[in-house]
Design an enzyme around this catalytic site. Structure first.
Site, PDB file in Angstrom:
ATOM      1  CE1 TYR A   1      -4.134   1.924   0.973  1.00 24.36           C
ATOM      2  CE2 TYR A   1      -2.611   3.162   2.315  1.00 24.36           C
ATOM      3  CZ  TYR A   1      -3.825   3.143   1.486  1.00 24.36           C
ATOM      4  OH  TYR A   1      -4.678   4.205   1.881  1.00 24.36           O
TER       5      TYR A   1
ATOM      6  CE  LYS B   1      -3.875   5.025  -1.693  1.00 19.49           C
ATOM      7  NZ  LYS B   1      -4.747   5.264  -2.559  1.00 19.49           N
TER       8      LYS B   1
END
Length: 316
Positions: free
Chosen positions: A169, A173
């Site tokens: 993640y 991001k």
């Protein structure tokens, strides 16, 4: 309404991914309430990205229409190039134009770095980072040719600072910010602006986290920030705005002024590390018009000035 509250989207067409629940739903409903025609995209997948249900997207689109707005549902997945093309194609097919793309779709697969599988790493990048590219790639030429566009991509605190058990993640991001910077640079001459939002709200993505002590953190606190980034009055591009618990702030990449030497040894780096790291007078290079070149010019300037200072000694 006051002057600051009457910003509308009449005539605009917006695509919102991950719009079946949480933040995406709030974005879609806000834009629709302000006059935008909205493609509500959501696969209806669970938090890991598995499964598919048409209900979430259909329900949001139906709710928008029931309130007098105009929306269509699209259940294509951002995780594939074809899915991205189908999502953008839905806007063009139903409404004949495209003005706004908000990429909000996301999934979570937690594991420590030492245990994370390659499958889980890829599955999260497929939705967050590749998903951003999959929708931006077909949307970008349409916007550039039209001379107008607003793109809002989603990063996170994890993308800025990292977090435990979310290497996939965090990497995705962080990558979104790089993609946004390039879209901002290449879109600037064509009236296309691209920015990143770093949102935080208590949604299903917070499952497993104790939020009992949190201040109010509903999606509706984030939606106006995204709404402004998606609006024609948005005056920035290539930037990152944070929206968390009512706080709205700008995040930037900052450098220390740095230390110049014509030659370095390993030991000298260690000896001067405090000076090297001193951020007391930060140096910031805005992405647009040319942060990349400004960064290089700054470093070259220090080297050039250093050579000039040494020349009198070298000519003795």
């Amino acid at each position: 309404m006051s002057g600051s509250d009457d910003l509308g989207f009449d005539g605009r067409v917006a695509v919102v991914t991950g719009a079946g629940r949480g933040l995406g739903r709030a974005y879609a409903q806000l834009l629709a309430a302000r006059g935008a025609r909205v493609v509500v995209n959501d696969t209806g997948a669970d938090l890991t990205g598995d499964g598919m249900r048409v209900d979430p997207a259909e329900e949001v689109a139906a709710a928008i229409r029931a309130d007098g707005g105009d929306a269509v549902a699209c259940t294509a997945s951002v995780a594939t190039p074809q899915g991205g093309q189908d999502i953008i194609g839905s806007a063009l097919e139903h409404y004949g134009r495209l003005d706004v793309v908000i990429h909000n779709a996301g999934n979570v697969r937690r594991a420590s770095l030492r245990q994370m599988s390659y499958t889980d790493f890829d599955a999260v990048l497929d939705v967050h980072l590749r998903g951003a590219f999959h929708v931006v790639r077909p949307a970008f030429p349409v916007m550039c040719d039209a001379g107008y566009g607003r793109i809002v991509l989603t990063s996170s605190i994890g993308g800025l600072y990292g977090n435990f058990e979310v290497a996939n993640y965090a990497a995705a991001k962080a990558g979104v910010i790089g993609l946004s910077n390039v879209a901002a640079l290449e879109g600037a001459a064509s009236g296309v602006r691209c920015n990143v939002v770093v949102p935080a709200a208590v949604t299903r993505m917070a499952e497993g986290i104790d939020t009992s002590g949190y201040p109010p953190m509903k999606p509706e606190l984030v939606a106006p920030v995204v709404g402004w980034l998606a609006h024609e009055s948005c005056s920035v591009t290539g930037e990152v705005l944070i929206a968390l618990a009512g706080r709205v702030a700008r995040a930037v990449v900052a450098e220390s002024p740095g230390v110049y030497q014509p030659r370095w040894t390993i030991g000298e780096v260690g000896e001067r590390i405090a000076e090297i790291r001193d951020i007391g007078a930060p140096v910031i290079f805005p992405v647009v018009p040319d942060g990349h070149a400004d960064h290089i010019r700054y470093s070259f300037g220090l080297a050039h000035a250093g050579r000039l200072r040494r020349q009198p000694e070298e000519t003795r």
